[in-house]
Design a protein around this motif. Sequence first.
Motif, short mmCIF file in Angstrom:
data_model
loop_
_atom_site.label_atom_id
_atom_site.label_comp_id
_atom_site.label_asym_id
_atom_site.label_seq_id
_atom_site.Cartn_x
_atom_site.Cartn_y
_atom_site.Cartn_z
N ALA A 76 0.82 -1.22 0.00
CA ALA A 76 0.00 0.00 0.00
C ALA A 76 0.85 1.27 0.00
N ARG A 77 1.88 1.32 0.83
CA ARG A 77 2.72 2.53 0.87
C ARG A 77 3.48 2.66 -0.44
N HIS A 78 4.03 1.55 -0.93
CA HIS A 78 4.54 1.47 -2.29
C HIS A 78 3.97 0.20 -2.90
N GLY A 164 -9.11 2.31 10.94
CA GLY A 164 -8.15 3.37 10.59
C GLY A 164 -7.40 3.00 9.32
N HIS A 165 -6.43 3.82 8.96
CA HIS A 165 -5.61 3.58 7.76
C HIS A 165 -6.47 3.45 6.50
N VAL A 166 -7.49 4.31 6.38
CA VAL A 166 -8.46 4.15 5.29
C VAL A 166 -8.60 5.36 4.39
N GLY A 226 -6.96 -3.19 12.07
CA GLY A 226 -7.38 -2.80 13.41
C GLY A 226 -6.35 -2.02 14.19
N ASP A 227 -5.18 -1.77 13.58
CA ASP A 227 -4.10 -1.06 14.28
C ASP A 227 -4.30 0.45 14.26
N GLU A 228 -3.74 1.08 15.27
CA GLU A 228 -3.59 2.55 15.30
C GLU A 228 -4.83 3.32 14.87
N ALA A 229 -5.97 2.93 15.38
CA ALA A 229 -7.20 3.66 15.03
C ALA A 229 -7.32 4.87 15.97
N TYR A 274 0.71 -9.63 17.64
CA TYR A 274 1.47 -8.76 18.54
C TYR A 274 2.55 -8.05 17.75
N TRP A 275 2.72 -6.73 17.97
CA TRP A 275 3.75 -6.01 17.21
C TRP A 275 4.47 -4.91 17.97
N ASN A 276 3.75 -4.16 18.81
CA ASN A 276 4.33 -2.89 19.30
C ASN A 276 5.21 -3.11 20.53
N VAL A 304 11.73 -8.27 14.41
CA VAL A 304 11.39 -8.78 13.08
C VAL A 304 10.60 -7.79 12.21
N TYR A 305 10.61 -6.51 12.56
CA TYR A 305 10.10 -5.51 11.61
C TYR A 305 11.27 -5.20 10.67
N PHE A 306 11.20 -5.77 9.48
CA PHE A 306 12.36 -5.61 8.60
C PHE A 306 12.35 -4.30 7.82
N ASP A 307 11.44 -3.41 8.20
CA ASP A 307 11.58 -2.03 7.72
C ASP A 307 12.46 -1.21 8.68
N MET A 308 12.85 -1.79 9.81
CA MET A 308 13.78 -1.09 10.71
C MET A 308 15.20 -1.14 10.14
N GLY A 317 14.97 2.48 5.44
CA GLY A 317 14.30 2.03 6.65
C GLY A 317 14.01 3.13 7.65
N GLN A 318 13.32 2.72 8.72
CA GLN A 318 12.92 3.61 9.79
C GLN A 318 13.57 3.12 11.08
N ASP A 319 13.38 3.87 12.18
CA ASP A 319 14.00 3.40 13.43
C ASP A 319 13.15 3.63 14.67
N TRP A 320 11.84 3.75 14.48
CA TRP A 320 11.02 4.03 15.67
C TRP A 320 11.11 2.91 16.70
N ALA A 321 11.36 1.67 16.26
CA ALA A 321 11.49 0.55 17.22
C ALA A 321 12.95 0.27 17.54
N VAL A 353 7.23 -6.31 6.48
CA VAL A 353 8.07 -5.35 5.76
C VAL A 353 7.17 -4.20 5.32
N TRP A 354 7.23 -3.12 6.09
CA TRP A 354 6.47 -1.90 5.76
C TRP A 354 7.31 -1.11 4.77
N THR A 355 6.66 -0.41 3.87
CA THR A 355 7.41 0.11 2.72
C THR A 355 7.38 1.63 2.58
N GLU A 356 7.24 2.33 3.69
CA GLU A 356 7.29 3.79 3.59
C GLU A 356 8.56 4.25 2.86
N THR A 357 9.69 3.60 3.16
CA THR A 357 10.98 4.03 2.59
C THR A 357 11.49 3.08 1.50
C1 NGO Z 1 3.26 0.17 12.57
C2 NGO Z 1 2.06 0.72 11.82
C3 NGO Z 1 2.28 0.76 10.31
C4 NGO Z 1 3.65 1.33 9.97
C5 NGO Z 1 4.72 0.51 10.68
C6 NGO Z 1 6.11 1.05 10.39
C7 NGO Z 1 1.63 -1.38 12.53
C8 NGO Z 1 0.94 -2.64 12.81
N1 NGO Z 1 1.04 -0.25 12.17
O1 NGO Z 1 2.96 -1.25 12.58
O2 NGO Z 1 1.28 1.55 9.72
O3 NGO Z 1 3.86 1.26 8.59
O4 NGO Z 1 4.53 0.50 12.07
O5 NGO Z 1 7.12 0.34 11.02
#
Ligand code: NGO
Length: 418
Positions: A76-78, A164-166, A226-229, A274-276, A304-308, A317-321, A353-357
């Motif tokens: 979705a992000r890319h 969310g995310h809609v 269902g995340d981050e609503a 589980y993720w956060n 195991v967030y391989f976007d980190m 990648g990102q580094d919030w985690a 693997v989130w693809t913002e970057t």
């Molecule tokens: C969070 C967020 C995603 C981000 C991702 C980036 C979950 C489940 N929701 O993980 O929207 O893309 O971090 O690392």
Amino acid sequence: MIVPAPASPGPDEALGPEGYRLEVRGGDARIEAEGAAGRFYAEQTLRALSAAGAPPDVTIADRPRFAWRGVMLDVARHFFGVDDVRRLIDHLAAYKLNVLHLHLSDDQGWRLAIEGWPQLAEYGGRTAVGGDPGGFYTQDDYRAIVRYAAERFITVVPEIDCPGHVQAALASYPELAGGGAAEPYTGIEVGFSSLDAHAEETYRFLGDVLGELAALTPGEFLHIGGDEAHSTSAEDYLAFMARVQPLVAAQGKRLVGWEEIASAPLRTGSVVQYWNTIGERGHDLARAAVAQGAQLIMSPADKVYFDMKYDASSPLGQDWAGHVEVRDSYEWDPATLVEGVGEGAILGIEAPVWTETLRTLSDVETMLFPRLCAFAEVAWTPQDTRDWEGFRARVAAEAPRWDAAGVAYTRSPQIDWP
Ligand code: NGO
């Protein structure tokens, strides 16, 4: 993974649907398995053993620790086209992974054609992060992905993220946004968009989308996000969860959602991801899931967030985690990560693997390898037969194959690369 660690099942124990016995003597291989998947995994092992020439004499009895061994790709992000996804599926198969979770919708784009709601893909599919080109899968594309995956014993788990995310959906159908015009979004903030938990239109929309998705998806799971609503009130979130769960059940599917769904009463058979890893909330939600009898998928972001990023020098990648080096992805036990969430409650593990970057499959591979190999061993091999030093040597031996196949990977300083 690769060359498996010592045998898990004893000589007379059941191999199970994914287990196998492999005996190589003087270059001749004999495979024993209860099911086709086990035979397939034996062939993957044999291929890995033969990478440098004739396979050595071995006797291996092997079966996986966890039933769900997944990777999530955020398309979705890319957007990543069918050929990219096929290549990713090949990688999963090589390391005996069996779930491909596709994150098909988010604020920045909607990636699957829905016949009853054509604007979702045609309009909502045009955008991506940073103004990059969008794209979407036709239903035939999606079927082709499902088929290619199934041939490699991989189940596709599709995700439509809600409530969310809609934003891409709201921008495509203003009636979902209460009639107000919602703008397409190409930034990387999260938590600002929401479906209206009290509008009938929301459930007519989701009923149609989940119906088409279920018809296209032979696997038993539908992921509803269902995340981050953050712009849905806690009360509305509960109301929404009470309405969306029967829609999934009506399709004869099991619901999967990110850990936040455990704040709501869950139907029997639900799966919670589980993720956060920031703060205690993720742990609390995981325990709440167990208390309700749900099964868990463990996707700890700091492992195991391989976007980190691997380290501060990672260009992508990102580094919030935090930073996630290879050893971080290897040295953990899913069954002792969260107090109160033991082996019995864990269906498996998954690497998102989130693809913002990440804009290309080569970017994705750079983030996956070599960490994916560490992840695959955690998923497959019993805890007491894994060790970092052995893994380091095995993973280094993969590099020539990646070089030959043009697979991008990160030359982490933790590995002595050939
Ligand atoms: C969070 C967020 C995603 C981000 C991702 C980036 C979950 C489940 N929701 O993980 O929207 O893309 O971090 O690392």
